[in-house]
Write a protein that holds these residues in place. Structure first.
Motif, PDB file in Angstrom:
ATOM      1  N   SER A 236       0.257  -1.285   0.291  1.00  0.00           N
ATOM      2  CA  SER A 236       0.038  -0.704  -0.140  1.00  0.00           C
ATOM      3  C   SER A 236       1.335   1.677  -0.234  1.00  0.00           C
ATOM      4  O   SER A 236       0.766   2.236  -0.449  1.00  0.00           O
ATOM      5  CB  SER A 236      -0.846  -0.009   1.420  1.00  0.00           C
ATOM      6  OG  SER A 236      -2.154   1.284   1.321  1.00  0.00           O
ATOM      7  N   PHE A 237       1.712   1.734   0.626  1.00  0.00           N
ATOM      8  CA  PHE A 237       2.945   2.201   1.019  1.00  0.00           C
ATOM      9  C   PHE A 237       3.672   2.895  -0.574  1.00  0.00           C
ATOM     10  O   PHE A 237       3.314   3.524  -0.756  1.00  0.00           O
ATOM     11  CB  PHE A 237       3.628   2.202   2.448  1.00  0.00           C
ATOM     12  CG  PHE A 237       5.808   3.335   1.962  1.00  0.00           C
ATOM     13  CD1 PHE A 237       5.000   4.317   1.341  1.00  0.00           C
ATOM     14  CD2 PHE A 237       6.856   2.803   1.118  1.00  0.00           C
ATOM     15  CE1 PHE A 237       6.192   5.478   2.431  1.00  0.00           C
ATOM     16  CE2 PHE A 237       7.506   3.433   1.278  1.00  0.00           C
ATOM     17  CZ  PHE A 237       7.293   4.526   1.248  1.00  0.00           C
ATOM     18  N   PHE A 238       4.212   1.480  -0.771  1.00  0.00           N
ATOM     19  CA  PHE A 238       4.444   2.148  -2.595  1.00  0.00           C
ATOM     20  C   PHE A 238       3.797   2.074  -3.477  1.00  0.00           C
ATOM     21  O   PHE A 238       3.939   3.121  -4.765  1.00  0.00           O
ATOM     22  CB  PHE A 238       5.644   0.556  -3.060  1.00  0.00           C
ATOM     23  CG  PHE A 238       6.505   0.725  -2.261  1.00  0.00           C
ATOM     24  CD1 PHE A 238       7.686   1.222  -2.528  1.00  0.00           C
ATOM     25  CD2 PHE A 238       6.787  -0.653  -1.510  1.00  0.00           C
ATOM     26  CE1 PHE A 238       8.657   1.664  -1.845  1.00  0.00           C
ATOM     27  CE2 PHE A 238       7.644  -0.934  -0.909  1.00  0.00           C
ATOM     28  CZ  PHE A 238       9.387   0.356  -0.800  1.00  0.00           C
ATOM     29  N   LYS A 239       2.399   2.025  -3.667  1.00  0.00           N
ATOM     30  CA  LYS A 239       0.710   1.983  -4.079  1.00  0.00           C
ATOM     31  C   LYS A 239       0.994   3.447  -4.636  1.00  0.00           C
ATOM     32  O   LYS A 239       0.638   4.358  -5.071  1.00  0.00           O
ATOM     33  CB  LYS A 239       0.322   1.213  -3.858  1.00  0.00           C
ATOM     34  CG  LYS A 239      -0.958   1.584  -5.161  1.00  0.00           C
ATOM     35  CD  LYS A 239      -2.569   1.038  -4.238  1.00  0.00           C
ATOM     36  CE  LYS A 239      -3.578   0.745  -5.779  1.00  0.00           C
ATOM     37  NZ  LYS A 239      -4.237  -0.069  -5.555  1.00  0.00           N
ATOM     38  N   GLN A 240       0.703   4.449  -2.809  1.00  0.00           N
ATOM     39  CA  GLN A 240       0.505   5.422  -2.622  1.00  0.00           C
ATOM     40  C   GLN A 240       2.230   6.328  -2.945  1.00  0.00           C
ATOM     41  O   GLN A 240       1.691   7.212  -4.104  1.00  0.00           O
ATOM     42  CB  GLN A 240       0.265   5.528  -0.729  1.00  0.00           C
ATOM     43  CG  GLN A 240      -0.609   5.051  -0.946  1.00  0.00           C
ATOM     44  CD  GLN A 240      -1.356   5.485   0.900  1.00  0.00           C
ATOM     45  OE1 GLN A 240      -0.919   7.182   0.768  1.00  0.00           O
ATOM     46  NE2 GLN A 240      -1.277   4.129   1.600  1.00  0.00           N
ATOM     47  N   LEU A 241       3.213   5.451  -3.099  1.00  0.00           N
ATOM     48  CA  LEU A 241       4.480   6.381  -3.017  1.00  0.00           C
ATOM     49  C   LEU A 241       4.224   7.075  -4.877  1.00  0.00           C
ATOM     50  O   LEU A 241       4.478   7.687  -5.056  1.00  0.00           O
ATOM     51  CB  LEU A 241       5.633   6.023  -2.975  1.00  0.00           C
ATOM     52  CG  LEU A 241       6.756   6.268  -2.864  1.00  0.00           C
ATOM     53  CD1 LEU A 241       6.813   8.011  -1.981  1.00  0.00           C
ATOM     54  CD2 LEU A 241       7.827   5.331  -2.859  1.00  0.00           C
ATOM     55  N   ARG A 242       3.863   5.501  -5.180  1.00  0.00           N
ATOM     56  CA  ARG A 242       3.917   5.863  -7.152  1.00  0.00           C
ATOM     57  C   ARG A 242       2.531   7.028  -7.358  1.00  0.00           C
ATOM     58  O   ARG A 242       2.862   7.491  -9.010  1.00  0.00           O
ATOM     59  CB  ARG A 242       3.172   4.119  -7.748  1.00  0.00           C
ATOM     60  CG  ARG A 242       4.697   3.525  -7.702  1.00  0.00           C
ATOM     61  CD  ARG A 242       4.721   2.094  -8.569  1.00  0.00           C
ATOM     62  NE  ARG A 242       3.242   1.970  -7.709  1.00  0.00           N
ATOM     63  CZ  ARG A 242       3.760   0.966  -6.862  1.00  0.00           C
ATOM     64  NH1 ARG A 242       4.888   0.145  -6.740  1.00  0.00           N
ATOM     65  NH2 ARG A 242       3.127  -0.137  -6.587  1.00  0.00           N
ATOM     66  N   ALA A 243       1.710   6.633  -7.316  1.00  0.00           N
ATOM     67  CA  ALA A 243       0.383   7.483  -7.000  1.00  0.00           C
ATOM     68  C   ALA A 243       0.554   9.101  -6.847  1.00  0.00           C
ATOM     69  O   ALA A 243      -0.029  10.264  -7.169  1.00  0.00           O
ATOM     70  CB  ALA A 243      -0.924   7.008  -6.995  1.00  0.00           C
ATOM     71  N   ALA A 244       1.172   9.489  -5.588  1.00  0.00           N
ATOM     72  CA  ALA A 244       1.659  10.712  -4.999  1.00  0.00           C
ATOM     73  C   ALA A 244       1.673  12.298  -5.938  1.00  0.00           C
ATOM     74  O   ALA A 244       3.231  11.769  -6.849  1.00  0.00           O
ATOM     75  CB  ALA A 244       2.521  10.611  -4.386  1.00  0.00           C
ATOM     76  N   PRO A 245       1.523  12.812  -6.513  1.00  0.00           N
ATOM     77  CA  PRO A 245       2.665  13.980  -6.769  1.00  0.00           C
ATOM     78  C   PRO A 245       3.394  14.720  -6.003  1.00  0.00           C
ATOM     79  O   PRO A 245       4.279  15.051  -6.938  1.00  0.00           O
ATOM     80  CB  PRO A 245       0.772  15.248  -7.780  1.00  0.00           C
ATOM     81  CG  PRO A 245       0.423  14.784  -6.301  1.00  0.00           C
ATOM     82  CD  PRO A 245      -0.085  13.105  -5.891  1.00  0.00           C
ATOM     83  N   ASP A 246       3.384  14.422  -5.247  1.00  0.00           N
ATOM     84  CA  ASP A 246       4.547  15.025  -3.978  1.00  0.00           C
ATOM     85  C   ASP A 246       5.053  13.588  -3.097  1.00  0.00           C
ATOM     86  O   ASP A 246       3.790  13.054  -1.774  1.00  0.00           O
ATOM     87  CB  ASP A 246       4.146  15.633  -3.203  1.00  0.00           C
ATOM     88  CG  ASP A 246       4.969  16.480  -2.019  1.00  0.00           C
ATOM     89  OD1 ASP A 246       6.780  15.895  -2.731  1.00  0.00           O
ATOM     90  OD2 ASP A 246       5.237  17.429  -1.410  1.00  0.00           O
ATOM     91  N   GLY A 247       5.949  12.860  -3.363  1.00  0.00           N
ATOM     92  CA  GLY A 247       6.509  11.529  -3.401  1.00  0.00           C
ATOM     93  C   GLY A 247       7.299  11.582  -1.793  1.00  0.00           C
ATOM     94  O   GLY A 247       7.132  11.062  -1.070  1.00  0.00           O
ATOM     95  N   PHE A 248       8.085  13.095  -1.866  1.00  0.00           N
ATOM     96  CA  PHE A 248       8.695  13.773  -0.844  1.00  0.00           C
ATOM     97  C   PHE A 248       7.382  13.867   0.618  1.00  0.00           C
ATOM     98  O   PHE A 248       8.070  12.908   1.691  1.00  0.00           O
ATOM     99  CB  PHE A 248       9.720  14.834  -0.838  1.00  0.00           C
ATOM    100  CG  PHE A 248      10.455  15.067   0.305  1.00  0.00           C
ATOM    101  CD1 PHE A 248      11.635  14.579   1.256  1.00  0.00           C
ATOM    102  CD2 PHE A 248      10.078  16.241   1.102  1.00  0.00           C
ATOM    103  CE1 PHE A 248      12.444  14.651   1.754  1.00  0.00           C
ATOM    104  CE2 PHE A 248      10.513  16.787   1.975  1.00  0.00           C
ATOM    105  CZ  PHE A 248      11.723  15.675   2.438  1.00  0.00           C
TER     106      PHE A 248
END
Length: 269
Positions: A236-248
């Motif tokens: 779930s974390f990596f899925k959110q990270l890939r979709a997030a406009p601001d990964g940082f």
């Protein structure tokens, strides 16, 4: 049908379809003409459409070639007229990974300084004047965030001292009344480290948590369980990270919640 661009621009202008006219200039790659169109037709006070500035900035930010000079030119005009909120400007430009911070550094600095000056003149907090800018520029709640950060630091330090005191110093219970019923304390009585005291008959069977603090305790336990479940769900974390406009920002949020802390603590029974 004939690709007569001048005729299209003439018709769109007379029909007051300014965004369609701007689209023609974008398709033709006429950067100078696009900025001129924004200046001519982007003023709402004269019946124009301020959305042209937003569209033009978005257009230059999405170009594969370096349009930094055009973006700088647009920023100067947007800032001078207070046309777009700074947050909108930064959101648009953040989509282009090739833009350098130096492109907006001076712009952001001036906007923050202007917001602070406006805040000082009004005698209120930045957040309170969010919708009060005469130029339509949204004020940033920088000062409010700083105050909240300082408050949280003080609260954390106070909590840390309380924990150390409980671990290293004896606790003296001096309450003479039941914290829930206000009746005089009688033996047998129960005292909790939070400072509340109860007659044994006031508590329910097997009640090991202070009734007055049970709600906060339950929230803390639920939050802890939720965070542990989130930390265990790496997919779930990596899925959110890939979709997030601001990964940082997402990683910082996970760190702030302690979700990326893999340290496990075991207590001996």
């Amino acid at each position: 049908m004939r690709g007569f661009r001048a005729g299209l621009l003439f018709l769109y202008e007379n029909l007051r379809l300014y965004r369609e006219a701007a689209a023609v200039l974008m398709d033709a790659g006429d950067h100078a003409g696009l900025i001129q169109a924004c200046e001519r037709f982007g003023d709402a006070l004269t019946g124009g459409d301020p959305q042209l500035w937003h569209d033009a900035l978005d257009y230059f930010a999405s170009q594969p070639t370096d349009c930094s000079a055009r973006v700088q030119e647009l920023l100067e005009r947007i800032e001078a007229g207070g046309i777009l909120p700074p947050l909108v400007v930064l959101q648009i430009l953040s989509r282009n990974s090739t833009f350098q911070l130096s492109l907006v550094k001076d712009y952001v600095t001036r906007q923050l300084a202007a917001d602070n000056r406006q805040d000082n003149s009004q005698g209120g907090r930045v957040g309170a004047g969010f919708a009060c800018s005469s130029r339509g520029v949204a004020c940033w709640s920088l000062r409010a965030d700083q105050e909240e950060a300082e408050r949280l630091k003080v609260e954390m330090e106070r909590t840390r001292h309380q924990v150390l005191r409980l671990q290293s110093e004896p606790v003296v219970f001096q309450s003479s009344r039941d914290s829930q019923t206000n009746a005089p304390l009688e033996l047998p009585s129960v005292h909790f480290l939070c400072g509340h005291s109860y007659n044994l008959r006031t508590l329910g069977d097997g009640d090991v948590v202070c009734p007055l603090c049970a709600g906060e305790h339950r929230k803390a336990q639920e939050l802890r369980r939720s965070n542990r479940a989130s930390a265990a769900d790496k997919d779930s974390f990596f899925k959110q990270l890939r979709a997030a406009p601001d990964g940082f920002g997402l990683v910082a949020e996970y760190f702030g919640k302690g979700l990326l802390n893999n340290t496990s603590v075991t207590t001996a029974s």
